[in-house]
Design a protein around this motif. Structure first.
Motif, PDB file in Angstrom:
ATOM      1  N   ALA A  83       0.835  -1.212   0.000  1.00  0.00           N
ATOM      2  CA  ALA A  83       0.000   0.000   0.000  1.00  0.00           C
ATOM      3  C   ALA A  83       0.861   1.250   0.000  1.00  0.00           C
ATOM      4  CB  ALA A  83      -0.936  -0.011   1.202  1.00  0.00           C
ATOM      5  N   ASP A  84       1.965   1.213   0.744  1.00  0.00           N
ATOM      6  CA  ASP A  84       2.865   2.366   0.792  1.00  0.00           C
ATOM      7  C   ASP A  84       3.508   2.606  -0.568  1.00  0.00           C
ATOM      8  OD1 ASP A  84       2.216   2.536   3.458  1.00  0.00           O
ATOM      9  OD2 ASP A  84       4.083   1.619   4.166  1.00  0.00           O
ATOM     10  N   LEU A  85       3.891   1.523  -1.246  1.00  0.00           N
ATOM     11  CA  LEU A  85       4.482   1.657  -2.584  1.00  0.00           C
ATOM     12  C   LEU A  85       3.468   2.219  -3.573  1.00  0.00           C
ATOM     13  CD1 LEU A  85       6.536  -1.665  -2.776  1.00  0.00           C
ATOM     14  CD2 LEU A  85       7.461   0.665  -2.644  1.00  0.00           C
ATOM     15  N   LEU A  86       2.224   1.795  -3.457  1.00  0.00           N
ATOM     16  CA  LEU A  86       1.179   2.307  -4.343  1.00  0.00           C
ATOM     17  C   LEU A  86       0.996   3.815  -4.136  1.00  0.00           C
ATOM     18  CD1 LEU A  86      -0.996   1.842  -6.458  1.00  0.00           C
ATOM     19  CD2 LEU A  86      -2.574   1.266  -4.589  1.00  0.00           C
ATOM     20  N   ALA A  87       0.970   4.246  -2.875  1.00  0.00           N
ATOM     21  CA  ALA A  87       0.838   5.680  -2.591  1.00  0.00           C
ATOM     22  C   ALA A  87       2.021   6.453  -3.161  1.00  0.00           C
ATOM     23  CB  ALA A  87       0.720   5.904  -1.084  1.00  0.00           C
ATOM     24  N   TRP A  88       3.204   5.887  -3.034  1.00  0.00           N
ATOM     25  CA  TRP A  88       4.426   6.529  -3.517  1.00  0.00           C
ATOM     26  C   TRP A  88       4.407   6.697  -5.035  1.00  0.00           C
ATOM     27  CZ3 TRP A  88       8.724   8.976  -2.010  1.00  0.00           C
ATOM     28  CH2 TRP A  88       9.820   8.983  -2.869  1.00  0.00           C
ATOM     29  N   LEU A  89       4.140   5.578  -5.742  1.00  0.00           N
ATOM     30  CA  LEU A  89       4.146   5.621  -7.206  1.00  0.00           C
ATOM     31  C   LEU A  89       2.996   6.479  -7.741  1.00  0.00           C
ATOM     32  CD1 LEU A  89       5.056   1.896  -7.991  1.00  0.00           C
ATOM     33  CD2 LEU A  89       6.563   3.890  -8.049  1.00  0.00           C
ATOM     34  N   SER A  90       1.878   6.466  -7.050  1.00  0.00           N
ATOM     35  CA  SER A  90       0.759   7.322  -7.452  1.00  0.00           C
ATOM     36  C   SER A  90       1.137   8.792  -7.340  1.00  0.00           C
ATOM     37  CB  SER A  90      -0.475   7.027  -6.592  1.00  0.00           C
ATOM     38  OG  SER A  90      -0.935   5.714  -6.818  1.00  0.00           O
ATOM     39  N   GLY A  91       1.964   9.124  -6.348  1.00  0.00           N
ATOM     40  CA  GLY A  91       2.434  10.497  -6.203  1.00  0.00           C
ATOM     41  C   GLY A  91       3.303  10.931  -7.366  1.00  0.00           C
ATOM     42  N   ILE A  92       4.177  10.033  -7.826  1.00  0.00           N
ATOM     43  CA  ILE A  92       5.020  10.348  -8.992  1.00  0.00           C
ATOM     44  C   ILE A  92       4.151  10.539 -10.232  1.00  0.00           C
ATOM     45  CG2 ILE A  92       6.826   9.481 -10.533  1.00  0.00           C
ATOM     46  CD1 ILE A  92       7.949   7.952  -8.092  1.00  0.00           C
ATOM     47  N   LEU A  93       3.210   9.617 -10.419  1.00  0.00           N
ATOM     48  CA  LEU A  93       2.306   9.749 -11.561  1.00  0.00           C
ATOM     49  C   LEU A  93       1.488  11.029 -11.472  1.00  0.00           C
ATOM     50  CD1 LEU A  93       1.030   6.091 -12.011  1.00  0.00           C
ATOM     51  CD2 LEU A  93       2.265   7.462 -13.694  1.00  0.00           C
ATOM     52  N   GLY A  94       1.170  11.420 -10.250  1.00  0.00           N
ATOM     53  CA  GLY A  94       0.403  12.643 -10.058  1.00  0.00           C
ATOM     54  C   GLY A  94       1.103  13.865 -10.609  1.00  0.00           C
ATOM     55  N   VAL A  95       2.426  13.883 -10.541  1.00  0.00           N
ATOM     56  CA  VAL A  95       3.181  15.016 -11.091  1.00  0.00           C
ATOM     57  C   VAL A  95       3.059  15.031 -12.613  1.00  0.00           C
ATOM     58  CG1 VAL A  95       5.433  16.123 -11.294  1.00  0.00           C
ATOM     59  CG2 VAL A  95       4.800  14.983  -9.172  1.00  0.00           C
ATOM     60  N   PHE A  96       3.251  13.878 -13.249  1.00  0.00           N
ATOM     61  CA  PHE A  96       3.164  13.817 -14.704  1.00  0.00           C
ATOM     62  C   PHE A  96       1.754  14.121 -15.206  1.00  0.00           C
ATOM     63  CE2 PHE A  96       6.966  10.917 -14.408  1.00  0.00           C
ATOM     64  CZ  PHE A  96       7.827  11.767 -15.075  1.00  0.00           C
ATOM     65  N   ARG A  97       0.756  13.657 -14.466  1.00  0.00           N
ATOM     66  CA  ARG A  97      -0.637  13.827 -14.908  1.00  0.00           C
ATOM     67  C   ARG A  97      -1.184  15.213 -14.594  1.00  0.00           C
ATOM     68  NH1 ARG A  97      -2.258   8.048 -12.628  1.00  0.00           N
ATOM     69  NH2 ARG A  97      -2.062   6.823 -14.526  1.00  0.00           N
ATOM     70  N   ASP A  98      -0.575  15.892 -13.645  1.00  0.00           N
ATOM     71  CA  ASP A  98      -1.086  17.195 -13.252  1.00  0.00           C
ATOM     72  C   ASP A  98      -0.983  18.166 -14.425  1.00  0.00           C
ATOM     73  OD1 ASP A  98      -1.023  19.980 -12.211  1.00  0.00           O
ATOM     74  OD2 ASP A  98      -1.183  18.978 -10.264  1.00  0.00           O
ATOM     75  N   PRO A  99      -2.104  18.741 -14.867  1.00  0.00           N
ATOM     76  CA  PRO A  99      -2.041  19.621 -16.037  1.00  0.00           C
ATOM     77  C   PRO A  99      -1.196  20.873 -15.822  1.00  0.00           C
ATOM     78  CG  PRO A  99      -4.203  19.739 -14.984  1.00  0.00           C
ATOM     79  CD  PRO A  99      -3.454  18.624 -14.324  1.00  0.00           C
ATOM     80  N   HIS A 100      -0.961  21.248 -14.559  1.00  0.00           N
ATOM     81  CA  HIS A 100      -0.161  22.440 -14.277  1.00  0.00           C
ATOM     82  C   HIS A 100       1.316  22.110 -14.041  1.00  0.00           C
ATOM     83  CE1 HIS A 100      -3.864  24.672 -14.108  1.00  0.00           C
ATOM     84  NE2 HIS A 100      -4.337  23.841 -13.207  1.00  0.00           N
ATOM     85  N   LEU A 101       1.600  20.902 -13.571  1.00  0.00           N
ATOM     86  CA  LEU A 101       2.985  20.528 -13.256  1.00  0.00           C
ATOM     87  C   LEU A 101       3.622  19.633 -14.317  1.00  0.00           C
ATOM     88  CD1 LEU A 101       2.706  19.678  -9.440  1.00  0.00           C
ATOM     89  CD2 LEU A 101       3.483  21.796 -10.495  1.00  0.00           C
ATOM     90  N   GLY A 102       2.814  18.794 -14.955  1.00  0.00           N
ATOM     91  CA  GLY A 102       3.350  17.809 -15.899  1.00  0.00           C
ATOM     92  C   GLY A 102       4.234  18.391 -16.985  1.00  0.00           C
ATOM     93  N   PRO A 103       3.797  19.444 -17.678  1.00  0.00           N
ATOM     94  CA  PRO A 103       4.648  19.995 -18.739  1.00  0.00           C
ATOM     95  C   PRO A 103       5.988  20.510 -18.230  1.00  0.00           C
ATOM     96  CG  PRO A 103       2.385  20.757 -19.003  1.00  0.00           C
ATOM     97  CD  PRO A 103       2.456  20.071 -17.664  1.00  0.00           C
ATOM     98  N   ALA A 104       5.992  21.119 -17.052  1.00  0.00           N
ATOM     99  CA  ALA A 104       7.242  21.638 -16.488  1.00  0.00           C
ATOM    100  C   ALA A 104       8.169  20.505 -16.070  1.00  0.00           C
ATOM    101  CB  ALA A 104       6.953  22.548 -15.295  1.00  0.00           C
ATOM    102  N   PHE A 105       7.631  19.491 -15.388  1.00  0.00           N
ATOM    103  CA  PHE A 105       8.452  18.378 -14.920  1.00  0.00           C
ATOM    104  C   PHE A 105       9.020  17.605 -16.104  1.00  0.00           C
ATOM    105  CE2 PHE A 105       8.656  14.176 -12.455  1.00  0.00           C
ATOM    106  CZ  PHE A 105       9.896  14.470 -11.929  1.00  0.00           C
TER     107      PHE A 105
END
Length: 197
Positions: A83-105
């Protein structure tokens, strides 16, 4: 009574406006077109002010992403490693998927392939301390029997992260939660404690 303007407040307002402008321009025009000139104009600050605080556009965007990234600052430890790994990897994906952060990252990652100093700053500011916490959590899991005593954590960390970055770099669809569950299950089977009958 006339109040004296607070220079710290004005500086903070200008700083926040600059970070926001940089992210907005990445979304609207793309990373390459988010120049220091354009950022300064959008933020309503001078280029001299920007260069007093940041040496380059990449430094502005690195700070902006770092402040807004949904990747946990501390690795979760609920007692359930999967569960901890899922939360962690979801956080990384959240950066890429975020319409405001993804392009910059994504732009920062691409530029870092040609700029060793930026790559180092990216690792130091966004990645290394978080990965160190993940490694610490997995070391603890190995010590308490959640993982095999000989579990190769270095390889496991690479296996967990690589699909996300590979897919992003090559413009494949990013993995969904079902894929992440399968990925984590695969890793846990590979480095989990041996089953005895």
């Amino acid at each position: 009574m006339t109040r004296t303007p607070n220079p710290d407040r004005r500086r903070d307002r200008s700083r926040r406006a600059t970070l926001a402008a940089a992210l907005e321009l990445c979304v609207e025009r793309g990373y390459a077109a988010a120049t220091v000139d354009a950022i300064a104009a959008r933020a309503g600050v001078s280029k001299a002010t920007i260069y007093r605080w940041w040496p380059a556009k990449s430094a502005i965007l690195l700070e902006a992403v770092d402040e807004a990234a949904p990747i946990p600052e501390t690795f979760p430890d609920t007692g359930d490693l999967a569960a901890d790994l899922l939360a962690w990897l979801s956080g990384i994906l959240g950066v890429f998927r975020d319409p405001h952060l993804g392009p910059a990252f994504t732009g920062l990652l691409a530029e870092s392939q040609l700029d060793a100093h930026l790559a180092q700053q990216l690792r130091e500011r966004l990645i290394d301390h978080r990965v160190a916490q993940l490694e610490e959590r997995m070391t603890k899991a190995r010590e308490n029997g959640e993982l095999a005593a000989d579990a190769d954590l270095e390889v496991a960390l690479d296996v967990l992260h690589s699909p996300i970055y590979r897919r992003q770099a090559l413009h494949y669809p990013l993995p969904d939660d079902t894929y992440l569950d399968r990925l984590i299950s695969l890793v846990m089977r590979a480095i989990g404690p041996a089953h005895t009958d």
